[in-house]
Design an enzyme around this catalytic site. Sequence first.
Site, PDB file in Angstrom:
ATOM      1  CB  THR A  98     -36.553   6.396  29.271  1.00 20.92           C
ATOM      2  OG1 THR A  98     -35.565   5.812  30.104  1.00 20.92           O
ATOM      3  CG2 THR A  98     -37.279   5.313  28.525  1.00 20.92           C
ATOM      4  CB  VAL A  99     -37.701   9.022  24.227  1.00 22.03           C
ATOM      5  CG1 VAL A  99     -38.774   9.793  23.492  1.00 22.03           C
ATOM      6  CG2 VAL A  99     -36.481   9.893  24.418  1.00 22.03           C
ATOM      7  CD  GLN A 131     -34.675   2.123  28.201  1.00 28.14           C
ATOM      8  OE1 GLN A 131     -34.771   1.172  27.423  1.00 28.14           O
ATOM      9  NE2 GLN A 131     -34.967   2.028  29.475  1.00 28.14           N
ATOM     10  CG  ASP A 173     -25.119  13.340  21.022  1.00 28.61           C
ATOM     11  OD1 ASP A 173     -24.196  12.842  20.338  1.00 28.61           O
ATOM     12  OD2 ASP A 173     -25.835  12.677  21.779  1.00 28.61           O
ATOM     13  CE  LYS A 181     -34.208  14.309  26.714  1.00 23.22           C
ATOM     14  NZ  LYS A 181     -33.292  14.880  25.763  1.00 23.22           N
TER      15      LYS A 181
END
Length: 729
Positions: A369-370, A364, A482, A384
């Site tokens: 949220t996955v 999360q 990222d 996801k």
Amino acid sequence: MPTELLLLFLLSWLVLASTATVNQTETKPGCQAECGNVIVPYPFGIGTNCSIDSSFDINCNTTFHPPKPFLGDAEVVQISQGEIRVKNNIASICFNRFGNMTSQISTYFKWSENTPYTFSSTKNKVTVIGCDTLVLSSESEGYNASTGCISVCGKREDVIDGSCSGIGCCQTSVPKRSKEFYATVTSLNNHTGVWSFDPCGAAFLAETEAYTFKASDFYDITSLEDVPIVVNFAVGNQTCREAKRRRATMACKENSYCYDSIDGTGYLCNCSAGYVGNPYLNQGCQGLGLGLLFLLVGGSWLFHGIKKRQLFKLKAKYFKQNGGLLLEEQMSSREVGVESIKLFTEEELKLATNNYDKHRILGQGGYGTVYKGILPDLSIVAIKKSKTIDESQLGVFINEFVILTQINHRNVVKLLGCCLETEVPLLVYEYVSNGTLFHHLHEKKGALSSLSWEDRLRIAAETAGALAYLHSAASIPIIHRDVKSANILLDDNHTAKVADFGASRLNPLDQTQISTLVQGTMGYLDPEYFYNSQLTEKSDVYSFGVVLAELLTGEKPLCFQRSEEQRNLATYFIVSMKENHLFELLEADIVNEGKTEQVHAVAKLTKRCLNLTGEKRPSMKEVAAELERLRGFQRHLLLGQSNEQRKNKEHEHVDLYPPPLDSFCFDAASGQPRVDREDESYEDQSRMTARSAMEAIRIKQTNCTKMEHDFEKLIGALKNYDPGMEDST
Ligand SMILES: *[C@@H]1O[C@H](CO)[C@@H](O)[C@H](O)[C@H]1NC(C)=O
Ligand SMILES: *[C@@H]1O[C@H](CO)[C@@H](O)[C@H](O)[C@H]1NC(C)=O
Ligand SMILES: *[C@@H]1O[C@H](CO)[C@@H](O)[C@H](O)[C@H]1NC(C)=O
Ligand SMILES: *[C@@H]1O[C@H](CO)[C@@H](O)[C@H](O)[C@H]1NC(C)=O
Ligand SMILES: *[C@@H]1O[C@H](CO)[C@@H](O)[C@H](O)[C@H]1NC(C)=O
Ligand SMILES: *[C@@H]1O[C@H](CO)[C@@H](O)[C@H](O)[C@H]1NC(C)=O
Ligand SMILES: *[C@@H]1O[C@H](CO)[C@@H](O)[C@H](O)[C@H]1NC(C)=O
Ligand SMILES: *[C@@H]1O[C@H](CO)[C@@H](O)[C@H](O)[C@H]1NC(C)=O
Ligand SMILES: *[C@@H]1O[C@H](CO)[C@@H](O)[C@H](O)[C@H]1NC(C)=O
Ligand SMILES: *[C@@H]1O[C@H](CO)[C@@H](O)[C@H](O)[C@H]1NC(C)=O
Ligand SMILES: *[C@@H]1O[C@H](CO)[C@@H](O)[C@H](O)[C@H]1NC(C)=O
Ligand SMILES: *[C@@H]1O[C@H](CO)[C@@H](O)[C@H](O)[C@H]1NC(C)=O
């Protein structure tokens, strides 16, 4: 039926219903109303305080798909007024052609003493099928009653389907108040003589109305399991008269009456004449005229119909809102790679995640949220739930989505498909089993690291390769934005898989935000990008440098337990190197493994990646090549592998399926696809270098947004991509 008539119906229903609001729910407020396909009305209930007492507790077992309700050991298939139906167990015996027994199964079924359940004596019978079959069964409560039944026949022709009269099939009745059923099947002549058409005999307790005998059942005993057993129940353990004396514990609520159960001890409730509903709930029975009854039935039918339509419309709306139509259009207009994009339905993903069960959450964060999902073919995926999409960016979102589904690199987590019927789009990814690199480095249980230096170097090289691949595969690099150890997943074999590749592009921002909003994770964030908001692939290089530092030191990138000057790992690392006490900072295992030369080389590379000036940092391709060289050096020493072989291996790593190259572009304002007819401009582009192609598009810029042009550039450049470029080092 015409719509006007439907509306008239609905209106009159609403008017009447408002005078006598009918409570639809049959379950205690706040309780789960159904388990799998079974509706669970009060006095039954799922979970704490949902049933009238513990013997009415339904255990909803969610390990099954759909979930299955159990009452004790019995699987419940239906609950209705005064009775429930449970799944059957079949007693059987089978022989082979020589008269040798091949299987014998007896059944035993018992409701515990203090539960209010009995087998219905009026609706069930013990049925025995077979042409050479003898059954001893017992159904007793307080007394030992054994009954039996013999079913015989000589020829196949004697057996008549639908007739259960002793030839091939016999039945005995069930005594009242029986709580126990036992059956064992034997044979008189080991089925010799009848084996050709009847290899088995069977016996079962089941609802008489629900079973019609067929000779073909001799061969298919398991199909008999679908015939349910009717079980009576009662509330309380008193008679109505006794219960009425104590109003506080009386289970029948207002507008209902009480009657004694015929089979067990206890009583049951029913709504009084003119009322319908659940007599066990407060205000469960509602008043009701005959006309209203009709309207209610019609109305609720209508209501559900309209609800269903609304749901359908809502799904269609979300689908459009999320760019589903654009995607379908693209999928139908393209020839290549489309099979690899799967559009999931909302139901499929709901089922796969067990209705977004919180136990299925893998991770999360700010991105959403996955969930772990299990598809009907038992393959495991990661699902996801991301953020809402800005409508003006729809075309871009869909284009990016298509590109990312076409990326097929062994070190990139594959994007498999999506679901656009939901409010926010759901993205479905390949599932990677063994957690994140962050977890392996920093959350290990024992004191020792599970990753050897060799593993670390390989993971670094694989990650760098994946990043380099998408940086250099396009003139507009797909920038990860990222890069961090938490986004590097490891599979069973500890092969690195970079997650969330370009995922930020799948959460498109308002165009004006592109240059002002800095995305990334503290500790990994490129300081240059942070200050001037100019995102380049060198920002990924910096973040990757931090990951290298993590691999070398086993330290977290940002740690407030460390002193202020050591808080940021990147700074700490560079300073330590400068002051020549890097080896104090390295993880002990790595030092012990004694690959000093390699470690030094990686530390030097890390320092170059962490250079504050983006331009001074090496490209991801250089980083990947250097790491591969270091690994190759190692392999060379260990295996004596030639450079030639190694090069061939490197080629195998690159398995790009270039996305199909149409010319398309979306009008940002209308969300409609705008077909670019100047196909030859793409031909021209493919002859140009990536840089000049970029210029060409800039000149050609028409009414499309900047983002769309970025996308076109990407497509153009992917067309130019030559896997051979890996050789240039
Ligand atoms: C339905 O019944 C529950 C409890 O029995 C009650 O709390 C709720 O207000 C009722 N709803 C209507 C519309 O009557
Ligand atoms: C169940 O009901 C009892 C009494 O009504 C109450 O004390 C208890 O807290 C309830 N439990 C839950 C989990 O709601
Ligand atoms: C659900 O069923 C499975 C398989 O029969 C069993 O192992 C498990 O214990 C059950 N779970 C519950 C909560 O009863
Ligand atoms: C059947 O059983 C007998 C003894 O019970 C044994 O001798 C024979 O081999 C068996 N035949 C087969 C086919 O299993
Ligand atoms: C029923 O049979 C069992 C043993 O078969 C015996 O122990 C029990 O006493 C019997 N019950 C009655 C009521 O006869
Ligand atoms: C059936 O089997 C039993 C033992 O399994 C044996 O004693 C008997 O002779 C067999 N009967 C026939 C008719 O084969
Ligand atoms: C009836 O049930 C209550 C509680 O459920 C219990 O205390 C009582 O002993 C039972 N009475 C009989 C006759 O079984
Ligand atoms: C309970 O009520 C329903 C509907 O009013 C009726 O059909 C049924 O016969 C009643 N049952 C008993 C046992 O009174
Ligand atoms: C990773 O895999 C190893 C063995 O392959 C296993 O022992 C370990 O528990 C796994 N770790 C995680 C987090 O799944
Ligand atoms: C792990 O390696 C084994 C043996 O090389 C292979 O069979 C298996 O498919 C690999 N697992 C994954 C997830 O790649
Ligand atoms: C950045 O790289 C340049 C060229 O390699 C070097 O001169 C400079 O010292 C580096 N800066 C830092 C902060 O490492
Ligand atoms: C851009 O859009 C405007 C109006 O939306 C239109 O008049 C103009 O022709 C368009 N320009 C091009 C080059 O398509």
